[in-house]
Design an enzyme around this catalytic site. Structure first.
Site, PDB file in Angstrom:
ATOM      1  N   SER A   1       9.866  -2.037  11.195  1.00  0.00           N
ATOM      2  CA  SER A   1      11.283  -1.748  11.383  1.00  0.00           C
ATOM      3  C   SER A   1      12.135  -2.647  10.491  1.00  0.00           C
ATOM      4  O   SER A   1      11.993  -2.602   9.272  1.00  0.00           O
ATOM      5  CB  SER A   1      11.643  -1.910  12.863  1.00  0.00           C
ATOM      6  OG  SER A   1      12.901  -1.324  13.132  1.00  0.00           O
TER       7      SER A   1
ATOM      8  N   ASP B   1      10.288   4.819  14.039  1.00  0.00           N
ATOM      9  CA  ASP B   1      10.202   3.359  14.039  1.00  0.00           C
ATOM     10  C   ASP B   1       8.777   2.871  14.315  1.00  0.00           C
ATOM     11  O   ASP B   1       8.162   3.244  15.314  1.00  0.00           O
ATOM     12  CB  ASP B   1      11.148   2.824  15.128  1.00  0.00           C
ATOM     13  CG  ASP B   1      11.413   1.338  15.013  1.00  0.00           C
ATOM     14  OD1 ASP B   1      10.443   0.579  14.863  1.00  0.00           O
ATOM     15  OD2 ASP B   1      12.589   0.945  15.082  1.00  0.00           O
TER      16      ASP B   1
END
Length: 307
Positions: free
Chosen positions: A39, A183
């Site tokens: 991320s 993500d």
């Protein structure tokens, strides 16, 4: 002996990780062979592999909501000096009416990635043979995937960084190679074990959470805030699982593992990007790493004296 720098997910809290990395690489003059991120960590690792720390600081201390969201699902108000987040119903409804799969869109982040992680930066990292790896969650295949800069073309690598950063359903969904990606933190928030599998024998891991739980969340006021709380709950437990597995793997493989947690709770919503706060967090990260290393050195000297 291979050394790795690993950075967890954490949205705007990535500024704290930048401060820690600056101390380790500039003050301690540490050199790394592997850079792994999830991320927000995936957004940082290319700059760090090229030692472009000043450019990374500029990025993380000047970003705001518009830098990330082309259609933000959040309404942010300041109440008694505190940031209060609620749903922006009109933007969310607009997305649904246009057949989008998420509450918000993060196309501006994709543009920012192309602007800041240039082809020159990509070429430099590959030329140095530095292994830069980002984590993505393949929702279609139900598996975690790790994408190395040495195995990807430039445009593909930018896509994977963007996919790794996309905290769905609040940000865009990456659709690539007939699969849907989101993500990387949904599957692996801190890829310590992957660094070990790639041959690391010393790892500095920056974890953008406190080591122990320090807050009780306020009761959710609507379905939107409840969803954020549920996601945060799941990610916190994913992180703890990743660290536990990482510690066991490090012990089994005789790997030196150094963990850098945040000393305090930085924010309860890491999708709020505030330049002043992120500038402060960068400084806090630098000072925290310095204090931690000073304490380690003092403990080491004490041990020598005792012996």
């Amino acid at each position: 002996m291979k050394k790795a720098l690993v950075i967890s997910g954490g949205g705007s809290k990535g500024a704290f990780a930048g401060g820690v990395a600056e101390y380790l690489m500039k003050e301690k003059q540490k050199e790394y062979d592997l850079f792994l991120g999830t991320s927000t960590g995936s957004l940082m690792v290319t700059h760090l592999a090229n030692r472009k720390i000043d450019a990374l600081r500029e990025l993380y201390t000047n970003v705001n909501q518009k830098s990330i969201f082309s259609n933000s699902p959040f309404r942010i108000k300041t109440v008694h000096g505190e940031k209060v987040v609620s749903i922006r119903h009109r933007n969310t409804l607009w997305n649904f009416l246009n057949g989008r799969k998420t509450f918000g869109e993060s196309k501006n982040l994709r543009k920012l990635i192309k602007k800041k992680i240039t082809r020159e930066l990509y070429d430099e990292a590959r030329a140095m043979n530095k292994e830069v790896v980002v984590t993505v969650s393949n929702l279609t295949a139900n598996q975690i995937e790790y994408k190395s800069i040495l195995e990807c073309e430039y445009d593909d690598f930018c896509d994977w960084i963007w996919g790794s950063c996309n905290y769905v359903p609040f940000m865009s969904l990456l659709e690539k190679n007939h699969c849907q990606y989101a993500d990387g933190g949904f599957g692996c928030l801190i890829p310590i074990r992957e660094a070990i599998k790639r041959g690391a024998k010393e790892i500095d891991a920056i974890i953008l959470e406190t080591e122990v739980t320090q807050i009780n969340r306020l009761p959710a006021k609507n379905p939107f805030s409840l969803m954020l709380d549920v996601f945060d709950f799941m990610l916190e437990h994913v992180e703890r699982h990743n660290v536990t597995i990482g510690k066991l793997s490090a012990k089994h493989n005789d790997v030196q593992l150094n963990l850098y947690y945040t000393p305090t709770v930085l924010t309860t919503n890491s999708l709020v990007f505030d330049k002043k706060l992120m500038t402060r967090w960068w400084k806090q990260g630098f000072n925290h790493a310095k204090n931690k290393n000073d304490m380690m050195m003092n403990d080491f000297r004490t041990e020598l004296v005792d012996k």
